[in-house]
Structure formats: structure tokens, C-alpha cells
Design a protein around this motif. Sequence first.
Motif, PDB file in Angstrom:
ATOM      1  N   LYS A   1       0.996  -1.429   0.258  1.00 37.74           N
ATOM      2  CA  LYS A   1       0.073  -0.384   0.093  1.00 37.74           C
ATOM      3  C   LYS A   1       0.703   0.982  -0.079  1.00 37.74           C
ATOM      4  O   LYS A   1       0.588   2.249  -0.886  1.00 37.74           O
ATOM      5  CB  LYS A   1      -0.681   0.000   1.326  1.00 37.74           C
ATOM      6  CG  LYS A   1      -2.275  -0.860   1.384  1.00 37.74           C
ATOM      7  CD  LYS A   1      -3.243   0.528   1.519  1.00 37.74           C
ATOM      8  CE  LYS A   1      -4.717  -0.060   0.566  1.00 37.74           C
ATOM      9  NZ  LYS A   1      -5.228  -1.235   1.617  1.00 37.74           N
ATOM     10  N   PHE A   2       1.596   0.791   0.861  1.00 36.41           N
ATOM     11  CA  PHE A   2       2.185   2.668   1.283  1.00 36.41           C
ATOM     12  C   PHE A   2       3.649   2.907   0.480  1.00 36.41           C
ATOM     13  O   PHE A   2       4.414   3.443   0.142  1.00 36.41           O
ATOM     14  CB  PHE A   2       2.867   3.056   2.820  1.00 36.41           C
ATOM     15  CG  PHE A   2       3.486   2.939   3.229  1.00 36.41           C
ATOM     16  CD1 PHE A   2       3.291   1.061   4.243  1.00 36.41           C
ATOM     17  CD2 PHE A   2       4.938   2.693   3.126  1.00 36.41           C
ATOM     18  CE1 PHE A   2       3.879   0.791   4.395  1.00 36.41           C
ATOM     19  CE2 PHE A   2       5.742   1.463   4.258  1.00 36.41           C
ATOM     20  CZ  PHE A   2       5.320   0.199   5.111  1.00 36.41           C
ATOM     21  N   ILE A   3       4.256   1.829  -0.339  1.00 38.25           N
ATOM     22  CA  ILE A   3       5.816   1.299  -0.514  1.00 38.25           C
ATOM     23  C   ILE A   3       5.279   2.569  -2.087  1.00 38.25           C
ATOM     24  O   ILE A   3       6.178   3.594  -2.418  1.00 38.25           O
ATOM     25  CB  ILE A   3       6.215   0.287  -1.596  1.00 38.25           C
ATOM     26  CG1 ILE A   3       6.900  -0.118   0.507  1.00 38.25           C
ATOM     27  CG2 ILE A   3       7.813   0.804  -1.694  1.00 38.25           C
ATOM     28  CD1 ILE A   3       7.910   0.645   1.428  1.00 38.25           C
ATOM     29  N   PRO A   4       4.391   2.001  -2.945  1.00 37.44           N
ATOM     30  CA  PRO A   4       4.542   2.589  -3.849  1.00 37.44           C
ATOM     31  C   PRO A   4       4.528   4.185  -3.999  1.00 37.44           C
ATOM     32  O   PRO A   4       4.863   4.963  -4.450  1.00 37.44           O
ATOM     33  CB  PRO A   4       2.671   1.890  -4.814  1.00 37.44           C
ATOM     34  CG  PRO A   4       2.611   0.861  -4.041  1.00 37.44           C
ATOM     35  CD  PRO A   4       3.173   1.210  -2.622  1.00 37.44           C
ATOM     36  N   VAL A   5       3.101   4.903  -2.748  1.00 41.59           N
ATOM     37  CA  VAL A   5       2.984   6.340  -2.572  1.00 41.59           C
ATOM     38  C   VAL A   5       4.459   6.669  -2.151  1.00 41.59           C
ATOM     39  O   VAL A   5       4.685   7.722  -3.062  1.00 41.59           O
ATOM     40  CB  VAL A   5       2.337   6.411  -1.386  1.00 41.59           C
ATOM     41  CG1 VAL A   5       2.033   7.564  -0.918  1.00 41.59           C
ATOM     42  CG2 VAL A   5       0.710   5.251  -1.291  1.00 41.59           C
ATOM     43  N   ALA A   6       5.329   6.098  -0.779  1.00 41.59           N
ATOM     44  CA  ALA A   6       6.738   6.631  -0.663  1.00 41.59           C
ATOM     45  C   ALA A   6       7.525   6.523  -1.925  1.00 41.59           C
ATOM     46  O   ALA A   6       7.657   7.803  -2.084  1.00 41.59           O
ATOM     47  CB  ALA A   6       6.829   5.716   0.326  1.00 41.59           C
ATOM     48  N   GLU A   7       7.522   6.099  -2.725  1.00 35.11           N
ATOM     49  CA  GLU A   7       7.992   5.957  -4.881  1.00 35.11           C
ATOM     50  C   GLU A   7       7.767   6.902  -5.073  1.00 35.11           C
ATOM     51  O   GLU A   7       8.544   8.314  -6.077  1.00 35.11           O
ATOM     52  CB  GLU A   7       7.704   4.215  -5.500  1.00 35.11           C
ATOM     53  CG  GLU A   7       8.744   3.747  -5.415  1.00 35.11           C
ATOM     54  CD  GLU A   7       9.977   3.116  -5.116  1.00 35.11           C
ATOM     55  OE1 GLU A   7      10.153   4.042  -5.855  1.00 35.11           O
ATOM     56  OE2 GLU A   7      10.460   2.429  -4.597  1.00 35.11           O
ATOM     57  N   GLN A   8       6.719   7.232  -5.412  1.00 38.22           N
ATOM     58  CA  GLN A   8       5.742   8.782  -6.276  1.00 38.22           C
ATOM     59  C   GLN A   8       5.878   9.451  -5.748  1.00 38.22           C
ATOM     60  O   GLN A   8       6.071  11.254  -6.474  1.00 38.22           O
ATOM     61  CB  GLN A   8       4.211   8.359  -6.620  1.00 38.22           C
ATOM     62  CG  GLN A   8       4.350   6.669  -7.452  1.00 38.22           C
ATOM     63  CD  GLN A   8       3.159   6.546  -8.102  1.00 38.22           C
ATOM     64  OE1 GLN A   8       2.053   7.031  -8.121  1.00 38.22           O
ATOM     65  NE2 GLN A   8       2.446   5.332  -7.867  1.00 38.22           N
ATOM     66  N   THR A   9       6.256   9.685  -4.502  1.00 36.79           N
ATOM     67  CA  THR A   9       6.358  11.258  -3.216  1.00 36.79           C
ATOM     68  C   THR A   9       7.589  11.128  -3.518  1.00 36.79           C
ATOM     69  O   THR A   9       7.857  12.886  -3.295  1.00 36.79           O
ATOM     70  CB  THR A   9       5.282  11.065  -2.389  1.00 36.79           C
ATOM     71  OG1 THR A   9       6.189  10.196  -1.531  1.00 36.79           O
ATOM     72  CG2 THR A   9       3.693  11.162  -3.046  1.00 36.79           C
ATOM     73  N   GLY A  10       8.633  10.080  -3.451  1.00 33.26           N
ATOM     74  CA  GLY A  10       9.486  10.800  -3.852  1.00 33.26           C
ATOM     75  C   GLY A  10      10.404  10.575  -1.888  1.00 33.26           C
ATOM     76  O   GLY A  10      11.700  10.222  -1.468  1.00 33.26           O
ATOM     77  N   LEU A  11       9.277  10.523  -1.079  1.00 34.02           N
ATOM     78  CA  LEU A  11       9.871   9.843   0.195  1.00 34.02           C
ATOM     79  C   LEU A  11      10.300   8.094   0.448  1.00 34.02           C
ATOM     80  O   LEU A  11      10.967   7.901   1.619  1.00 34.02           O
ATOM     81  CB  LEU A  11       7.820  10.034   1.351  1.00 34.02           C
ATOM     82  CG  LEU A  11       7.630  11.437   1.229  1.00 34.02           C
ATOM     83  CD1 LEU A  11       5.666  11.297   1.571  1.00 34.02           C
ATOM     84  CD2 LEU A  11       8.315  12.445   1.986  1.00 34.02           C
TER      85      LEU A  11
END
Length: 280
Positions: A75-85
Motif C-alpha cells: 500500500k505505502f511503498i508505491p506512495v513513497a516511491e511516487q512522492t520521493g519519500l
Amino acid sequence: AKTHGRNSYKLYTADLNVQSSEFMALANSLHRALDRHEIRVFYQPLVSLQTGKIVGAEALARWQHPDLGIIMPNKFIPVAEQTGLILRLSEQILFEVCEQMRIWESMGLDYGWIAVNLSGQHFQPDNNLLEIVAKVLKETGIDPLHLELELTEGIIMQNVEFTIALLSDLQDLGVKVAIDDFGTGYSSLSYLKHFPVNALKIDRCFIQDVTSDRHDATICLAIIDLAHSLALEVIAEGVETQEQFQFLKDHGCDHMQGYLFSQPLPTAEFAKMLSDGKSL
Ligand code: C2E
Ligand code: CA
Ligand code: CA
Ligand code: CA
């Protein structure tokens, strides 16, 4: 490198436009989560197929969200990838893992080595992976031999020359490098001999039906063979049954991880398993 940066920015905005409101909510709270250290590290034991004993662990991220409970990395790794976080997140994890290793050492626990997952963004020239790893090692004082970095074939193929140089600098520091999800990317095998890596991890998709599907069995044997002929170690992922374990053992695979032995565990539970000397 500049052009590359512009292209990835375009991808990044295009992707965000099609994201759901759930994505946006997660992206907003991920910032806060990093500030508050809500991302926890779980440890999944790595087991020697020959001895059945724990030889190390893979560090896997879990988001302990105050309202939503545990959020899984899918759930959150793709979000982290796309936000640079992802860069900050991985740095936190790397630091926490090395601090933990130091604590285990002071307790006299032999944890073997701990593998940490890296993102493709670490392998962009401007993101200072080498400096970050060197700093973490220096500040925590752990022996680099106890740290393994995992990256996928796709990461290597995105910038071959640069990645080869970076991997060999990392190896000079003393850390080990493994290619994750091996066989699922479309890397050119001819490159493999040039990659300064120590291990291949066979993806779970080949292990799942290895005892019933002739093709999967053949692929696993080929990967084991290939790895050993290049003097690399082989780790099988997602081992769930005794039959899969036996197959891999009979065919000389070195290590495995999977629910047969253990799910990823919170720190204290992994430490207990180590001190209890659990084995298969
Ligand atoms: P991965 O690196 O391939 O990690 C292995 C995944 O397989 C883990 O899922 C693990 O819990 C799961 N697994 C292990 N044994 C079994 C088994 O016997 N059966 C089944 N069905 N699954 C098994 P998890 O923890 O949900 O992580 C998913 C992915 O998220 C990881 O795949 C990795 O790509 C990514 N990830 C997790 N933590 C991090 C992190 O700290 N940094 C980065 N960059 N990526 C991470
Ligand atoms: Ca991994
Ligand atoms: Ca994997
Ligand atoms: Ca995988």
C-alpha cells in the motif's frame, strides 16, 4: 542526468493525476509518519537449507498508523516511491536496522546478516547512496559484513554503468548485495557476470508450484546453477511447504525464507526466536 530527471518528473505528475483520494490521503500522512517514526521494521528469518538454522533476516517495513492500524508495504511503498519519500523512509530503516544490530551484538545475539530493500531512486546519481551507507555504518559502528542490500534487476538495468560502479563501491565498504525477485525482471543474463553482487533471490512466483510444475522446477534449477557457477549464493523466497523446502535442499539452494519457517516478526519476537535457537 538532467534529462532523466525531467522525464521522471513528468511521469511523477502524470501518475499523481490518476491517483485515488486514498492515495492522496496516504501521501499526506506519510510525511507525518516519517516525522513520528511510525514506520516499523519487521524481520523475516533467513534459514540455511543445510542446517535448518537462522542465518539472518530480511527487514520489511510496516506502517503502524495511529488510526488505521498496520498498513502493509504494498500500500505505502508505491506512495513513497511516487512522492520521493522513499529516500527518507529507506534511510530511516537502514539506520534503525543498524542500531538494532548493535543492540543485538551487545546482547550477544548472533543474528547473522540483515537484508534491507532499496529503491531505484537510490541508484540515481544525485542521491548519495554510498555516502548514506558509509555514514550509517560509521555512526552505528556495525561490521559491514552483517548488512546486505537488496535491489531488483529493473534497478540495475535502468542505468547499467552507474549502478555497476556504485555496487562495486558498496562492496568495497564491505556490505553484501543481493538481486531481489530474480527472474521476474527482464535483465540481460550477459550483464550478470559484470554485476558486483553476492547473491540472487529466487522470486516466490517460481517457488509456489516448484514441486508440481515442471517448468517452474526447471527455472529454479537453472537459477541455482547459474548462481553457483558465478560463485553467488541463492536464496529462495516464499517457501511455504515442507515439500518445497526438501526440493530446494536436495538441489543445493543455499538459504530460504517463507511462512514455513516464519512470517516477518516484530523485533522482540525475532530476537526471541534467535535466542531460543529455533530451527527446522
Ligand atoms: P519483497 O522484497 O519481495 O519481500 C518479500 C515479501 O514476501 C514480503 O512481503 C514477505 O512478507 C512476503 N513473504 C515472505 N514469505 C512468504 C511466504 O511464504 N508466502 C507469501 N505469500 N509471502 C511471503 P511484504 O513484507 O508485504 O513486502 C512486500 C514488498 O514491499 C517487498 O517485497 C518489497 O518489494 C517492498 N518492501 C517492503 N519493505 C520495504 C522497504 O523497507 N523498502 C523498500 N524499498 N521496499 C520494501
Ligand atoms: Ca526483498
Ligand atoms: Ca523479493
Ligand atoms: Ca517478491
